[in-house]
Design an enzyme around this catalytic site. Structure first.
Site, short mmCIF file in Angstrom:
data_model
loop_
_atom_site.label_atom_id
_atom_site.label_comp_id
_atom_site.label_asym_id
_atom_site.label_seq_id
_atom_site.Cartn_x
_atom_site.Cartn_y
_atom_site.Cartn_z
N GLY A 10 -18.84 -2.64 2.96
CA GLY A 10 -17.51 -2.87 2.64
C GLY A 10 -17.36 -4.10 3.39
CB ILE A 12 -11.85 -4.38 5.18
CG1 ILE A 12 -10.71 -5.79 4.40
CG2 ILE A 12 -10.84 -3.76 6.88
CD1 ILE A 12 -9.47 -5.36 3.79
CG LEU A 33 -25.65 1.05 -0.66
CD1 LEU A 33 -27.10 0.91 -0.81
CD2 LEU A 33 -25.63 0.17 0.32
CB SER A 34 -20.73 1.25 -6.16
OG SER A 34 -19.61 1.59 -5.09
CG ASN A 35 -17.96 -4.00 -5.09
OD1 ASN A 35 -18.16 -5.01 -5.35
ND2 ASN A 35 -16.66 -4.27 -4.67
CB SER A 125 -2.52 -1.75 -0.81
OG SER A 125 -2.00 -3.37 -1.26
CE1 TYR A 150 -6.84 -0.82 -4.39
CE2 TYR A 150 -5.22 -1.97 -4.55
CZ TYR A 150 -5.54 -1.55 -3.78
OH TYR A 150 -5.67 -1.79 -2.77
CE LYS A 154 -6.26 1.44 -0.98
NZ LYS A 154 -6.93 2.11 -0.91
CE1 TYR A 178 -5.48 -2.42 6.46
CE2 TYR A 178 -7.24 -2.19 4.14
CZ TYR A 178 -6.67 -2.16 5.92
OH TYR A 178 -7.72 -0.88 5.89
NE ARG A 296 -3.13 -12.29 -10.36
CZ ARG A 296 -3.61 -11.75 -9.59
NH1 ARG A 296 -5.57 -12.78 -9.60
NH2 ARG A 296 -3.96 -11.92 -8.60
CG ASP A 299 0.15 -11.96 -10.10
OD1 ASP A 299 -0.43 -11.11 -8.88
OD2 ASP A 299 -0.68 -13.42 -9.81
C1 WQD Z 1 -3.00 -14.02 -4.62
C2 WQD Z 1 -2.09 -15.31 -5.29
C3 WQD Z 1 -2.20 -14.91 -7.32
C4 WQD Z 1 -6.37 -15.64 -7.82
C5 WQD Z 1 -4.39 -8.19 -4.51
C6 WQD Z 1 -3.68 -6.48 -4.54
C7 WQD Z 1 -3.28 -6.73 -3.40
C8 WQD Z 1 -4.18 -6.16 -1.77
C9 WQD Z 1 -5.12 -7.76 -1.95
C10 WQD Z 1 -6.42 -5.17 -1.72
C11 WQD Z 1 -1.50 -14.39 -5.69
C12 WQD Z 1 -2.80 -16.20 -7.41
C13 WQD Z 1 -4.80 -15.60 -6.89
C14 WQD Z 1 -6.62 -17.14 -8.75
C15 WQD Z 1 -4.02 -17.56 -8.27
N1 WQD Z 1 -5.56 -5.90 -1.88
N2 WQD Z 1 -3.92 -16.68 -8.09
N3 WQD Z 1 -5.67 -18.20 -8.90
O1 WQD Z 1 -2.75 -10.41 -5.75
O2 WQD Z 1 -1.29 -11.08 -3.86
O3 WQD Z 1 -3.52 -9.30 -3.80
O4 WQD Z 1 -5.81 -8.24 -3.23
O5 WQD Z 1 -6.97 -4.90 -2.13
O6 WQD Z 1 -3.23 -4.84 -3.09
O7 WQD Z 1 -2.36 -6.77 -5.75
O8 WQD Z 1 -3.72 -11.34 -4.54
O9 WQD Z 1 -5.44 -13.30 -3.75
O10 WQD Z 1 -5.03 -12.32 -6.27
O11 WQD Z 1 -3.18 -13.22 -5.50
O12 WQD Z 1 -3.45 -18.67 -8.88
O13 WQD Z 1 -8.21 -16.97 -9.18
O14 WQD Z 1 -3.27 -16.41 -5.51
O15 WQD Z 1 -1.16 -15.71 -8.90
O16 WQD Z 1 -0.27 -15.32 -6.06
P1 WQD Z 1 -2.85 -10.55 -4.66
P2 WQD Z 1 -4.76 -12.29 -4.67
#
Ligand code: WQD
Length: 338
Positions: A10, A12, A33-35, A125, A150, A154, A178, A296, A299
Site C-alpha cells: 500500500g 505508506i 491486494l484489495s487496494n 491517526s 474508520y 484506530k 499520522y 464536508r 471535517d
Molecule cells: C484534507 C483537507 C478537506 C478533498 C483523512 C482522514 C485521516 C487520515 C488522512 C488516513 C480537508 C480538504 C479534501 C477535496 C478539499 N488518515 N479537501 N477537497 O480529512 O484531513 O484526513 O485522511 O488514512 O484519518 O480523515 O484529509 O486529504 O481528505 O482532506 O477541500 O477534494 O482538504 O476538507 O480540509 P483529512 P483529506
C-alpha cells in the site's frame, strides 16, 4: 533481522518497506491486494535492488495468520498497515471496517503474545484527537469520540494493543499517529494509487491538474482560519516511513520506557487548503481549477502536530517541505498516467 510489513504494497507500507531494506532489514510483505497492485513489488525492487518476500493472504482469516507465523517462526517484529482507510465508506459500511481493521489486528496480536519477545508498530491517526482544543496537538491531548467507524477502529485498535501489552510480558508496541501523509518516493517508482475518485486532497489536486478531474472542490471557506479554509499538517510519506524504522529500532534496542508508547508524526506546520493549492501551482507551474463549495461533513477546522515527543524520544524530524512533497506527488501522478 526479518520484519513483517502487513499491507506492505500500500501507499505508506511500500515506502516503509523501502526504508527498512535500505537499513539492512529483510522484509516479508503480507498484502491481500484489495487496494494495491502486485507491481509495487517491482517498484520496491527498482529502488532497493531487492524484492521483498511476499505472501498474498487475507489477515481476516485467522487460520491463515496462524499458518504464516508457523512458517516464519523467526519473525517477532511487525509493522501493521493492512486496513481499510476511507472515512466515508466506513460510515456506509461500518461492519466491513470493524471486521477488516480489528480482526486482523487481533489475530496478529494473538500470535505475537505467544512469543518471548515481540515488537509491534501500529498505524494510527491524528483523527483520534478530533478537533483538539489546543494547537499544535501534543500526545497529551484527549482522545475524542471518533466521528467515523474508520476513526473508531484506530482508537479501539490502540486500546486493544494497550490491553494486550498489559498481559503479554514480551510484547512492546508503538502507535504512530499520522497527520496527513502525502507525496511519493523521489524515484517515482512507488506512490499513492487511489481507487476510483480520490477522497484526499493531494491526489484530487494532481488528478485535476492532469485533466482527469474537471475541478477541485474546496470544502468550505468559512472556517475560523486565516483564509477560511481548513488547516492540516501534510507530511511527506518518506519522512513518515523513516519514523517507522526509528520506532522499530527503539523497540528492538529495548529503549522504550513502557510497553506501549505513541507518537504524533507530522511536520508541526499547518497549511490551509488554499495554501496547498497555491504551493501546488508553484511547483507544477500550472493554474489549478477549483471552486469553493460547502464544508464536508466530519471535517475539523485545524489539526497540526506538536512533534517534540517524536523529535526528542525517537530522534525523528521531518525533512521535506510541503513544496517538495507536492512536487513528488506531481511527478508520480504524471508518471503513472503517461
Ligand atoms: C484534507 C483537507 C478537506 C478533498 C483523512 C482522514 C485521516 C487520515 C488522512 C488516513 C480537508 C480538504 C479534501 C477535496 C478539499 N488518515 N479537501 N477537497 O480529512 O484531513 O484526513 O485522511 O488514512 O484519518 O480523515 O484529509 O486529504 O481528505 O482532506 O477541500 O477534494 O482538504 O476538507 O480540509 P483529512 P483529506
Amino acid at each position: 533481522m526479518k520484519i513483517l510489513v502487513t499491507g506492505g504494497l500500500g501507499f505508506i507500507g511500500s515506502h516503509v518497506v523501502v526504508e527498512l531494506q535500505q537499513k539492512g532489514y529483510d522484509v516479508v510483505v503480507i498484502d491481500n491486494l484489495s487496494n494495491s497492485s502486485i507491481d509495487v513489488l517491482s517498484g520496491i525492487e527498482k529502488i532497493t535492488g531487492t524484492k521483498p518476500e511476499f505472501e498474498q493472504l487475507d489477515l481476516r482469516e485467522k487460520s491463515a495468520v496462524a499458518s504464516f507465523f508457523k512458517k516464519y517462526q523467526d519473525i517477532t517484529g511487525v509493522i501493521h498497515f493492512a486496513a481499510s482507510k476511507a472515512v466515508g465508506e466506513s460510515v456506509k459500511n461500518p461492519l466491513l471496517y470493524y471486521e477488516n481493521n480489528l480482526n486482523a489486528l487481533i489475530y496478529i496480536l494473538q500470535q505475537l503474545q505467544e512469543k518471548k519477545q515481540a515488537q509491534f508498530i501500529f498505524s494510527s491517526s491524528c483523527t483520534v484527537y478530533g478537533q483538539a482544543e489546543i494547537l499544535p496537538i501534543t500526545e497529551n491531548a484527549p482522545v475524542q469520540k471518533a466521528l467515523s467507524p474508520y476513526g473508531n477502529t484506530k482508537q479501539v485498535g490502540e486500546e486493544i494493543i494497550i490491553d494486550t501489552c498489559n498481559v503479554a510480558k514480551g510484547l512492546d508496541a508503538i502507535a504512530l499517529r499520522y497527520f496527513n501523509p502525502i507525496g511519493a518516493h523521489e524515484s517515482a517508482e512507488i506512490g499513492e494509487l487511489p481507487l476510483g475518485t480520490p477522497q484526499n486532497l493531494v491526489p484530487y489536486i494532481t488528478q485535476t491538474a492532469l485533466g482527469l478531474r474537471d475541478e477541485l472542490s474546496v470544502f468550505g471557506d468559512d472556517y475560523e482560519t486565516d483564509d477560511g479554509t481548513a488547516v492540516r499538517d501534510y507530511i511527506h510519506v518518506v519522512d513518515l516511513a523513516k519514523a517507522h524504522v526509528l520506532a522499530l529500532q527503539r523497540l528492538l534496542e529495548h529503549k522504550n520506557k513502557s510497553a506501549f508508547e505513541f507518537f504524533n508524526i507530522g511536520t508541526g506546520t499547518g497549511s490551509s487548503v488554499l495554501e496547498v493549492v497555491k504551493a501546488f501551482e508553484k511547483v507544477s507551474k500550472k493554474p489549478l481549477n477549483y471552486k469553493i463549495v460547502p464544508r464536508r461533513d466530519g471535517d475539523v477546522t485545524a489539526a497540526f502536530a506538536d512533534t517534540k515527543k517524536a523529535n526528542d524520544v525517537l530522534g525523528w524530524k521531518s525533512q521535506y517541505t510541503l513544496e517538495q512533497a507536492l512536487a513528488s506527488a506531481w511527478k508520480w501522478e504524471q508518471k503513472i498516467r503517461a
